[in-house]
Design an enzyme around this catalytic site. Structure first.
Site, PDB file in Angstrom:
ATOM      1  N   CYS A  24       0.752  -0.966   0.039  1.00  0.00           N
ATOM      2  CA  CYS A  24      -0.010   0.097  -0.086  1.00  0.00           C
ATOM      3  C   CYS A  24       1.067   1.187   0.086  1.00  0.00           C
ATOM      4  O   CYS A  24       0.562   2.029  -0.929  1.00  0.00           O
ATOM      5  CB  CYS A  24      -0.966   0.025   1.289  1.00  0.00           C
ATOM      6  SG  CYS A  24      -0.286  -0.588   2.893  1.00  0.00           S
TER       7      CYS A  24
HETATM    8  N1  LIG Z   1      -4.026  -4.719   4.965  1.00  0.00           N
HETATM    9  C1  LIG Z   1      -3.694  -4.035   4.026  1.00  0.00           C
HETATM   10  O1  LIG Z   1      -3.899  -2.698   3.851  1.00  0.00           O
HETATM   11  C2  LIG Z   1      -2.715  -4.629   2.922  1.00  0.00           C
HETATM   12  C3  LIG Z   1      -2.261  -5.989   3.367  1.00  0.00           C
HETATM   13  N2  LIG Z   1      -1.444  -6.438   2.218  1.00  0.00           N
HETATM   14  C4  LIG Z   1      -1.126  -7.861   2.376  1.00  0.00           C
HETATM   15  O2  LIG Z   1      -1.873  -8.927   2.460  1.00  0.00           O
HETATM   16  C5  LIG Z   1      -1.564  -9.920   3.178  1.00  0.00           C
HETATM   17  C6  LIG Z   1      -2.687 -10.193   4.108  1.00  0.00           C
HETATM   18  O3  LIG Z   1      -2.740  -9.123   4.803  1.00  0.00           O
HETATM   19  P1  LIG Z   1      -4.105  -8.914   5.695  1.00  0.00           P
HETATM   20  O4  LIG Z   1      -5.487  -9.248   4.734  1.00  0.00           O
HETATM   21  O5  LIG Z   1      -4.182  -7.610   6.102  1.00  0.00           O
HETATM   22  O6  LIG Z   1      -4.061  -9.891   6.817  1.00  0.00           O
HETATM   23  P2  LIG Z   1      -5.407 -10.717   7.958  1.00  0.00           P
HETATM   24  O7  LIG Z   1      -4.548 -10.871   9.056  1.00  0.00           O
HETATM   25  O8  LIG Z   1      -6.422  -9.458   8.009  1.00  0.00           O
HETATM   26  O9  LIG Z   1      -5.718 -11.757   7.048  1.00  0.00           O
HETATM   27  C7  LIG Z   1      -4.773 -12.735   6.698  1.00  0.00           C
HETATM   28  C8  LIG Z   1      -5.461 -13.968   6.633  1.00  0.00           C
HETATM   29  O10 LIG Z   1      -4.603 -15.194   6.289  1.00  0.00           O
HETATM   30  C9  LIG Z   1      -4.958 -15.976   7.072  1.00  0.00           C
HETATM   31  N3  LIG Z   1      -3.731 -17.153   7.334  1.00  0.00           N
HETATM   32  C10 LIG Z   1      -2.712 -16.637   8.192  1.00  0.00           C
HETATM   33  N4  LIG Z   1      -1.891 -17.707   8.084  1.00  0.00           N
HETATM   34  C11 LIG Z   1      -2.363 -18.752   7.363  1.00  0.00           C
HETATM   35  C12 LIG Z   1      -1.973 -20.121   6.873  1.00  0.00           C
HETATM   36  N5  LIG Z   1      -0.663 -20.500   7.364  1.00  0.00           N
HETATM   37  N6  LIG Z   1      -2.715 -20.854   5.929  1.00  0.00           N
HETATM   38  C13 LIG Z   1      -4.178 -20.404   5.765  1.00  0.00           C
HETATM   39  N7  LIG Z   1      -4.585 -19.023   6.080  1.00  0.00           N
HETATM   40  C14 LIG Z   1      -3.533 -18.410   6.874  1.00  0.00           C
HETATM   41  C15 LIG Z   1      -5.536 -15.731   8.608  1.00  0.00           C
HETATM   42  O11 LIG Z   1      -6.218 -16.463   9.196  1.00  0.00           O
HETATM   43  P3  LIG Z   1      -6.127 -16.386  11.020  1.00  0.00           P
HETATM   44  O12 LIG Z   1      -7.605 -15.547  11.209  1.00  0.00           O
HETATM   45  O13 LIG Z   1      -6.541 -17.869  11.303  1.00  0.00           O
HETATM   46  O14 LIG Z   1      -4.937 -15.669  11.349  1.00  0.00           O
HETATM   47  C16 LIG Z   1      -6.402 -14.341   8.088  1.00  0.00           C
HETATM   48  O15 LIG Z   1      -7.626 -14.927   7.442  1.00  0.00           O
HETATM   49  C17 LIG Z   1      -0.386  -9.697   3.827  1.00  0.00           C
HETATM   50  O16 LIG Z   1       0.747 -10.263   3.349  1.00  0.00           O
HETATM   51  C18 LIG Z   1      -0.110  -8.233   3.711  1.00  0.00           C
HETATM   52  O17 LIG Z   1       1.139  -7.784   3.580  1.00  0.00           O
HETATM   53  C19 LIG Z   1      -1.240  -6.032   1.162  1.00  0.00           C
HETATM   54  C20 LIG Z   1      -1.588  -4.603   1.126  1.00  0.00           C
HETATM   55  C21 LIG Z   1      -2.173  -3.953   1.871  1.00  0.00           C
HETATM   56  C1  LIG Z   2      -0.560  -0.252   9.160  1.00  0.00           C
HETATM   57  C2  LIG Z   2       0.439  -1.274   9.100  1.00  0.00           C
HETATM   58  O1  LIG Z   2       0.721  -1.911   9.827  1.00  0.00           O
HETATM   59  N1  LIG Z   2       0.727  -1.464   7.620  1.00  0.00           N
HETATM   60  C3  LIG Z   2       1.494  -2.424   7.067  1.00  0.00           C
HETATM   61  C4  LIG Z   2       1.731  -2.654   5.781  1.00  0.00           C
HETATM   62  C5  LIG Z   2       0.483  -3.001   5.087  1.00  0.00           C
HETATM   63  C6  LIG Z   2       0.479  -4.465   4.803  1.00  0.00           C
HETATM   64  O2  LIG Z   2       0.765  -5.434   5.556  1.00  0.00           O
HETATM   65  O3  LIG Z   2       0.667  -4.887   3.724  1.00  0.00           O
HETATM   66  P1  LIG Z   2       1.406  -4.598   2.327  1.00  0.00           P
HETATM   67  O4  LIG Z   2       2.850  -4.725   2.579  1.00  0.00           O
HETATM   68  O5  LIG Z   2       1.132  -5.508   1.442  1.00  0.00           O
HETATM   69  O6  LIG Z   2       1.171  -3.061   2.002  1.00  0.00           O
HETATM   70  C7  LIG Z   2       2.949  -2.488   7.770  1.00  0.00           C
HETATM   71  O7  LIG Z   2       3.500  -1.312   8.084  1.00  0.00           O
HETATM   72  O8  LIG Z   2       3.334  -3.584   8.069  1.00  0.00           O
END
Ligand SMILES: NC(=O)C1=CN([C@@H]2O[C@H](COP(=O)(O)OP(=O)(O)OC[C@H]3O[C@@H](n4cnc5c(N)ncnc54)[C@H](OP(=O)(O)O)[C@@H]3O)[C@@H](O)[C@H]2O)C=CC1
Ligand SMILES: CC(=O)N[C@@H](CCC(=O)OP(=O)(O)O)C(=O)O
Length: 310
Positions: free
Chosen positions: A117
């Site tokens: 992000c």
């Molecule tokens: N949130 C954001 O703004 C952004 C996030 N991302 C990326 O997206 C990815 C997911 O992040 P986010 O959605 O925020 O994270 P969350 O913690 O909200 O969701 C992750 C999901 O993955 C599941 N999970 C974790 N470990 C495993 C496993 N070993 N096997 C199967 N399922 C698993 C978790 O389950 P459980 O509930 O059991 O932990 C949960 O449902 C990350 O890599 C992050 O860097 C990218 C851009 C922005």
């Molecule tokens: C607020 C916050 O904790 N933000 C995360 C970044 C978002 C994320 O985990 O996902 P992407 O790497 O895919 O963007 C962090 O700084 O680790």
């Protein structure tokens, strides 16, 4: 045949947002795993291998595990939203507007790394100026940013929203990444075409979705003759011909008293601003986006659509 899509991590923050964006679509078939079985490795492996495109919305380790589950399969295409493959040379970087050739690279790719992000904002501001020669080698780039708390996934959402938790966060705004070794720095450097790692200082505010990324610049240290107008013109030229990343006209930016981090919440777009005073010594480049929109799920769906259009 209707393409099959499996979102591994569909019950997490990013996965749920992708599912919401796909609701009602008839051109794709969503394969799904029950929430209670979300960590069942055998079921995940089976669903991953049954998909045409697997979208991984998992932490880095689990993403690598999922890619391993697909290692013998040369058909399934992957979009990974984690940090694991963002600078891997054999993965296409999923920021379609970052240069003119990128959308075609994504269309043709088997493996696409969805951008972070914060890097989406930072690279969106920096890369055009490196490509145009305005930002010289050796320039010490700083990136200062604030994100909505959904950026920290399920755990941070709970810490911000449930004050009865032992690990609750009571601050309304906090700076973190204080070691200056944030996981996004390599990605900003590589795709920002920088020769020096940027100094990245992230923060979080008590709002769910939205993001501001700022890159302040000293004009004296840029290419000779760089001005607020020439920087703006370089951004406008770079983003011509598409409507996801817009560059706000200088006259419009000049009238603003503030920028609201939540303005683009629940959209998949990004706005870029160039702030400063004509004839002044400094400019401040600002990117505005939704951390879960163009910063994550919106970009993932955009990439999926590009891949399906190939
Ligand atoms: N949130 C954001 O703004 C952004 C996030 N991302 C990326 O997206 C990815 C997911 O992040 P986010 O959605 O925020 O994270 P969350 O913690 O909200 O969701 C992750 C999901 O993955 C599941 N999970 C974790 N470990 C495993 C496993 N070993 N096997 C199967 N399922 C698993 C978790 O389950 P459980 O509930 O059991 O932990 C949960 O449902 C990350 O890599 C992050 O860097 C990218 C851009 C922005
Ligand atoms: C607020 C916050 O904790 N933000 C995360 C970044 C978002 C994320 O985990 O996902 P992407 O790497 O895919 O963007 C962090 O700084 O680790």
């Amino acid at each position: 045949m209707t393409p099959k899509i499996f979102i591994d991590g569909e019950h997490g923050t990013t996965g749920l947002q992708i599912r919401t964006r796909m609701a009602g679509r008839r051109d794709v078939e969503l394969l799904s795993i029950p929430e209670a079985k979300r960590r069942n490795a055998a079921m995940r492996e089976d669903l991953l291998n049954s998909a045409d495109i697997a979208i991984l919305c998992l932490p880095d380790d689990a993403s690598k595990e999922a890619v391993g589950m697909l290692s013998g399969n040369n058909k399934v295409r992957i979009i990974d939203t984690s940090t694991a493959y963002r600078i891997a040379p054999d993965w296409a970087y999923g920021f379609a507007e970052m240069d003119k050739a990128q959308a075609d690279k994504i269309k043709a790719a088997r493996h696409v790394a969805n951008p972070g992000c914060y890097p989406t904002g930072a690279i969106g501001l920096i890369r055009p100026l490196r490509a145009a020669g305005i930002l010289p080698d050796g320039y010490p780039v700083s990136v200062n940013a604030v994100s909505g708390y959904t950026g920290g996934g399920k755990q941070m959402i709970a810490q911000m929203e449930d004050q009865s938790r032992e690990d609750a966060i009571s601050a309304n705004n906090f700076v973190y990444g204080l070691t200056l070794k944030h996981k996004h720095v390599p990605e900003m450097k590589t795709h920002g075409l920088l020769d020096r790692a940027p100094l990245f200082s992230p923060s979080v505010g008590r709002f769910a979705q939205g993001m501001i990324v700022q890159v302040p610049l000293f004009l004296d240290d840029l290419k000779d003759g760089a001005t607020i107008e020439s920087i703006h013109a370089a951004l406008v030229a770079h983003y011509a011909g598409q409507d996801i990343v817009t560059v706000v006209p200088l006259e419009e930016s000049a009238k603003l008293g503030r920028v609201d981090a939540e303005e683009l919440a629940n959209t998949d777009r990004m706005k870029l601003f160039v702030f400063g005073t004509p004839g002044g010594a400094h400019v401040n480049l600002v990117a505005l986006l939704d951390n879960l929109g163009k910063g994550a799920s919106g970009a993932a769906v955009q990439n999926m659509d590009l891949m399906l259009s190939a």
